[in-house]
Structures are given as structure tokens and as C-alpha cells.
Design a protein around this motif. Structure first.
Motif, mmCIF file in Angstrom:
data_model
loop_
_atom_site.group_PDB
_atom_site.id
_atom_site.type_symbol
_atom_site.label_atom_id
_atom_site.label_comp_id
_atom_site.label_asym_id
_atom_site.label_seq_id
_atom_site.Cartn_x
_atom_site.Cartn_y
_atom_site.Cartn_z
ATOM 1 N N ASP A 199 0.868 -1.070 -0.001
ATOM 2 C CA ASP A 199 -0.051 0.013 0.105
ATOM 3 C C ASP A 199 0.915 1.344 0.272
ATOM 4 O O ASP A 199 1.429 1.438 1.032
ATOM 5 C CB ASP A 199 -0.912 -0.131 1.549
ATOM 6 N N VAL A 200 1.062 1.870 -1.180
ATOM 7 C CA VAL A 200 2.087 2.868 -1.244
ATOM 8 C C VAL A 200 1.683 4.198 -1.455
ATOM 9 O O VAL A 200 0.722 4.568 -2.206
ATOM 10 C CB VAL A 200 3.134 2.620 -2.517
ATOM 11 N N HIS A 201 2.020 4.937 -0.245
ATOM 12 C CA HIS A 201 1.292 6.104 -0.196
ATOM 13 C C HIS A 201 2.275 7.386 -0.457
ATOM 14 O O HIS A 201 3.435 7.732 0.074
ATOM 15 C CB HIS A 201 1.119 6.321 1.413
ATOM 16 N N LEU A 202 2.109 7.886 -1.791
ATOM 17 C CA LEU A 202 2.981 8.810 -2.350
ATOM 18 C C LEU A 202 2.575 10.416 -1.694
ATOM 19 O O LEU A 202 1.837 10.923 -2.026
ATOM 20 C CB LEU A 202 2.820 8.858 -3.741
ATOM 21 N N MET A 203 3.475 10.695 -0.811
ATOM 22 C CA MET A 203 3.412 12.136 -0.338
ATOM 23 C C MET A 203 4.470 13.138 -0.990
ATOM 24 O O MET A 203 5.403 13.370 -0.349
ATOM 25 C CB MET A 203 3.787 11.977 1.144
ATOM 26 N N ILE A 204 4.177 13.049 -2.069
ATOM 27 C CA ILE A 204 4.882 13.894 -3.278
ATOM 28 C C ILE A 204 4.357 14.688 -4.168
ATOM 29 O O ILE A 204 3.304 14.501 -4.585
ATOM 30 C CB ILE A 204 6.039 12.620 -4.149
ATOM 31 N N THR A 205 4.979 15.604 -4.445
ATOM 32 C CA THR A 205 4.537 16.864 -5.703
ATOM 33 C C THR A 205 4.389 16.075 -6.934
ATOM 34 O O THR A 205 5.280 15.524 -7.377
ATOM 35 C CB THR A 205 5.305 17.745 -5.648
ATOM 36 N N GLU A 206 3.384 16.121 -7.588
ATOM 37 C CA GLU A 206 3.000 15.608 -8.819
ATOM 38 C C GLU A 206 3.560 14.307 -9.129
ATOM 39 O O GLU A 206 4.490 13.862 -9.833
ATOM 40 C CB GLU A 206 3.635 16.513 -9.914
ATOM 41 N N PRO A 207 2.629 13.419 -8.261
ATOM 42 C CA PRO A 207 3.198 11.922 -8.370
ATOM 43 C C PRO A 207 3.015 11.186 -9.752
ATOM 44 O O PRO A 207 3.546 10.164 -10.054
ATOM 45 C CB PRO A 207 2.365 11.313 -7.199
ATOM 46 N N VAL A 208 2.248 11.881 -10.634
ATOM 47 C CA VAL A 208 1.762 11.064 -11.860
ATOM 48 C C VAL A 208 3.118 10.992 -12.760
ATOM 49 O O VAL A 208 3.389 10.303 -13.444
ATOM 50 C CB VAL A 208 0.981 12.100 -12.688
ATOM 51 N N ASP B 195 -3.510 17.813 -11.736
ATOM 52 C CA ASP B 195 -4.796 16.975 -12.487
ATOM 53 C C ASP B 195 -4.948 15.750 -11.811
ATOM 54 O O ASP B 195 -4.418 14.662 -12.281
ATOM 55 C CB ASP B 195 -4.388 17.297 -13.961
ATOM 56 N N ILE B 196 -5.815 15.579 -10.753
ATOM 57 C CA ILE B 196 -6.022 14.395 -9.843
ATOM 58 C C ILE B 196 -6.777 13.407 -10.887
ATOM 59 O O ILE B 196 -6.518 12.158 -10.664
ATOM 60 C CB ILE B 196 -6.815 14.605 -8.643
ATOM 61 N N ASP B 197 -7.737 13.795 -11.853
ATOM 62 C CA ASP B 197 -8.494 12.656 -12.836
ATOM 63 C C ASP B 197 -7.340 12.070 -13.492
ATOM 64 O O ASP B 197 -7.501 10.818 -13.597
ATOM 65 C CB ASP B 197 -9.409 13.471 -13.553
ATOM 66 N N GLU B 198 -6.575 12.957 -14.206
ATOM 67 C CA GLU B 198 -5.350 12.437 -15.160
ATOM 68 C C GLU B 198 -4.501 11.079 -13.954
ATOM 69 O O GLU B 198 -4.211 10.209 -14.420
ATOM 70 C CB GLU B 198 -4.424 13.244 -15.688
ATOM 71 N N THR B 199 -4.008 11.707 -12.823
ATOM 72 C CA THR B 199 -3.253 10.771 -12.184
ATOM 73 C C THR B 199 -3.933 9.590 -11.737
ATOM 74 O O THR B 199 -3.354 8.424 -11.712
ATOM 75 C CB THR B 199 -3.057 11.477 -11.056
ATOM 76 N N ILE B 200 -5.262 9.573 -11.273
ATOM 77 C CA ILE B 200 -6.227 8.169 -11.211
ATOM 78 C C ILE B 200 -6.050 7.419 -12.332
ATOM 79 O O ILE B 200 -6.000 6.383 -12.155
ATOM 80 C CB ILE B 200 -7.632 8.865 -10.674
ATOM 81 N N ARG B 201 -6.377 8.133 -13.418
ATOM 82 C CA ARG B 201 -6.567 7.303 -14.573
ATOM 83 C C ARG B 201 -5.050 6.506 -14.844
ATOM 84 O O ARG B 201 -5.155 5.573 -15.204
ATOM 85 C CB ARG B 201 -6.778 8.247 -15.853
ATOM 86 N N ASP B 202 -4.073 7.310 -14.684
ATOM 87 C CA ASP B 202 -2.795 6.712 -15.182
ATOM 88 C C ASP B 202 -2.413 5.438 -13.871
ATOM 89 O O ASP B 202 -1.912 4.589 -14.258
ATOM 90 C CB ASP B 202 -1.625 7.663 -14.558
ATOM 91 N N ILE B 203 -2.695 5.714 -12.825
ATOM 92 C CA ILE B 203 -2.700 4.693 -11.637
ATOM 93 C C ILE B 203 -3.449 3.352 -12.119
ATOM 94 O O ILE B 203 -2.933 2.244 -12.019
ATOM 95 C CB ILE B 203 -3.006 4.889 -10.392
ATOM 96 N N LYS B 204 -4.672 3.394 -12.608
ATOM 97 C CA LYS B 204 -5.576 2.574 -13.089
ATOM 98 C C LYS B 204 -5.162 1.713 -14.244
ATOM 99 O O LYS B 204 -5.023 0.509 -14.465
ATOM 100 C CB LYS B 204 -6.963 2.980 -13.113
ATOM 101 N N ALA B 205 -4.525 2.767 -15.194
ATOM 102 C CA ALA B 205 -4.031 2.307 -16.371
ATOM 103 C C ALA B 205 -2.557 1.143 -16.336
ATOM 104 O O ALA B 205 -2.373 0.247 -17.264
ATOM 105 C CB ALA B 205 -3.588 3.419 -17.359
ATOM 106 N N CYS B 206 -2.037 1.114 -15.029
ATOM 107 C CA CYS B 206 -0.904 0.519 -14.879
ATOM 108 C C CYS B 206 -1.531 -0.718 -14.186
ATOM 109 O O CYS B 206 -0.740 -1.804 -13.739
ATOM 110 C CB CYS B 206 -0.063 1.308 -13.864
ATOM 111 N N GLY B 207 -2.858 -1.119 -13.875
ATOM 112 C CA GLY B 207 -3.143 -2.367 -13.391
ATOM 113 C C GLY B 207 -3.273 -2.401 -11.951
ATOM 114 O O GLY B 207 -3.448 -3.527 -11.203
ATOM 115 N N VAL B 208 -3.284 -1.210 -11.235
ATOM 116 C CA VAL B 208 -3.115 -1.239 -9.800
ATOM 117 C C VAL B 208 -4.461 -0.493 -9.167
ATOM 118 O O VAL B 208 -4.802 0.264 -9.796
ATOM 119 C CB VAL B 208 -1.954 -1.048 -8.972
ATOM 120 N N LYS B 209 -4.608 -0.579 -7.917
ATOM 121 C CA LYS B 209 -5.509 0.245 -7.247
ATOM 122 C C LYS B 209 -5.270 1.611 -6.931
ATOM 123 O O LYS B 209 -4.207 1.896 -6.684
ATOM 124 C CB LYS B 209 -6.019 -0.499 -5.890
#
Length: 216
Positions: free
Chosen positions: A63-72, A95-109
């Protein structure tokens, strides 16, 4: 289902792999991995090489918690290092929507976090799209802080939204959780419990088992 996610930020890094194995063998379902960049939060922790190295020590969910600027910028790197869930902060993304899409596109939650001072309204638009909401119950960046009870109102609002919309999704809480405040945290509606010093201070296996017992 209630899930314990021990935070390795409080572990002994001299024997990190062993410390992860200890809590996983004791029953912890998740391993909470805090990544800090010294910009979004004051502290700096560790990055991809450490995660990739300790990934070999357990099959538990990372469960990786990214406390970083622009994690995308780094989503694919963290997935390749072994992340199963990636949490980003609403405060840290243009752009939180883009970031969420990128995470899901990688096949993880995908999960989104909010800080104690951030209004719950900031996360509400994303609840349908994410797998988990994380409510910070301390100010991110340092371990061992005191729990901020006011954040439980956010947990209640998010859980109420999920119930009203027939969604059985996870709500994680992170910061200052111990055996004493755990019952009120669970009652508010959180079901993924991050605990650092309360697990790793003393006998990590025994503390893990005690948390799991209380969470049942």
C-alpha cells in the motif's frame, strides 16, 4: 473487511525485510509504504530501490502512499517496484483525474488522500472512481504524532456517501492510531488501519495480533 496496514516508516531499517515479514506472518494484510519527497512534506524517506528490494520479503499487499508533488511523474516506476495500491494526495496533484487514470492504467488500485486541514469536499468528486479514500489523522511527513480526532467527521461523511450509493469501498486512516482510539476509528467507518509506532514499538508480532484481535 477490516485490514491492518503497518507502516514501515516506524520499522528498524537495519532489518527492514525481517520486520516486514514479522508483521505479515502475524496476519497483517497490507504493508504501508510512505514515500516522502521533502517538498510536499518536510521529510524525505525512500524511493523505488528500497521498495523493489523489500518487495521480495513478502506477498502482502504493498500500500504505497505517495506524499510527493506531482506523483503522476512516477506512477509506472512505483508499480514496477511492486506497488499494489498507489495513494496520491489531492493537495499534491494539478490534475487528479489524470493521475487516477494513470494509476488504473497500470493495473493497480488507485486511492486519494486528504490532509487534516483539507475540507472533505475536496475528495468527494473522486469517490466513485477510486478504490480507497485515505483520511490523514496527523499532518503528513512525520511519524509518532498525536491523533487528530476531528478528522473522524470526514470518515463518517465518506462512509455515509458510500453506503447511500451502495458502494462497498475502503476508507483508510493514517496517523496516531493506537489500541485506545481504534474502536472509535472503526465505529466512524474506517476499515483500513495504518499503524506505525503502535505496531513496531516493542513486540511487532504481538502488537499486530492485538490490533487484528481488536479489529475483529
Amino acid at each position: 473487511m477490516n485490514i491492518l496496514a503497518p507502516s514501515i516508516l516506524s520499522a528498524d531499517f537495519n532489518v527492514l525485510g525481517e520486520q516486514i515479514q514479522t508483521v505479515a506472518k502475524a496476519g497483517a494484510q497490507y504493508i504501508h509504504v510512505d514515500v516522502m519527497d521533502g517538498i510536499f512534506v518536510p521529510s524525505i524517506s525512500y524511493g523505488m530501490p528500497v521498495i523493489k528490494s523489500v518487495r521480495k520479503s513478502t506477498d502482502a499487499v504493498f500500500d504505497v502512499h505517495l506524499m510527493i508533488t506531482e506523483p503522476v511523474r512516477y506512477i509506472r516506476d512505483f508499480v514496477d517496484s511492486g506497488a499494489d495500491i498507489i495513494t496520491v494526495h489531492v493537495e499534491a496533484c494539478k490534475d487528479i483525474d489524470e493521475t487516477i487514470r494513470d494509476i488504473k492504467a497500470c493495473g493497480v488500485k488507485a486511492a486519494v488522500a486528504i490532509n487534516p486541514e483539507t475540507p472533505v469536499d475536496k475528495i468527494m468528486p473522486y469517490l466513485d472512481d477510486i478504490d480507497m479514500a485515505l483520511v490523514m489523522s496527523v499532518h503528513p511527513g512525520f511519524g509518532g504524532q498525536k491523533f487528530i480526532p476531528d478528522v473522524l467527521d470526514k470518515v463518517r461523511i465518506i462512509r455515509s456517501y458510500y453506503r447511500d450509493n451502495n458502494m462497498d469501498k475502503d476508507i483508510e486512516i493514517d496517523g496516531g492510531i493506537n489500541f485506545d482510539n481504534l474502536p472509535e476509528v472503526l465505529e466512524a467507518g474506517a476499515n483500513v488501519i495504518v499503524a506505525g509506532s503502535s505496531v513496531y514499538r516493542g513486540d511487532a508480532a504481538a502488537n499486530t495480533k492485538k490490533f487484528l484481535e481488536l479489529m475483529r
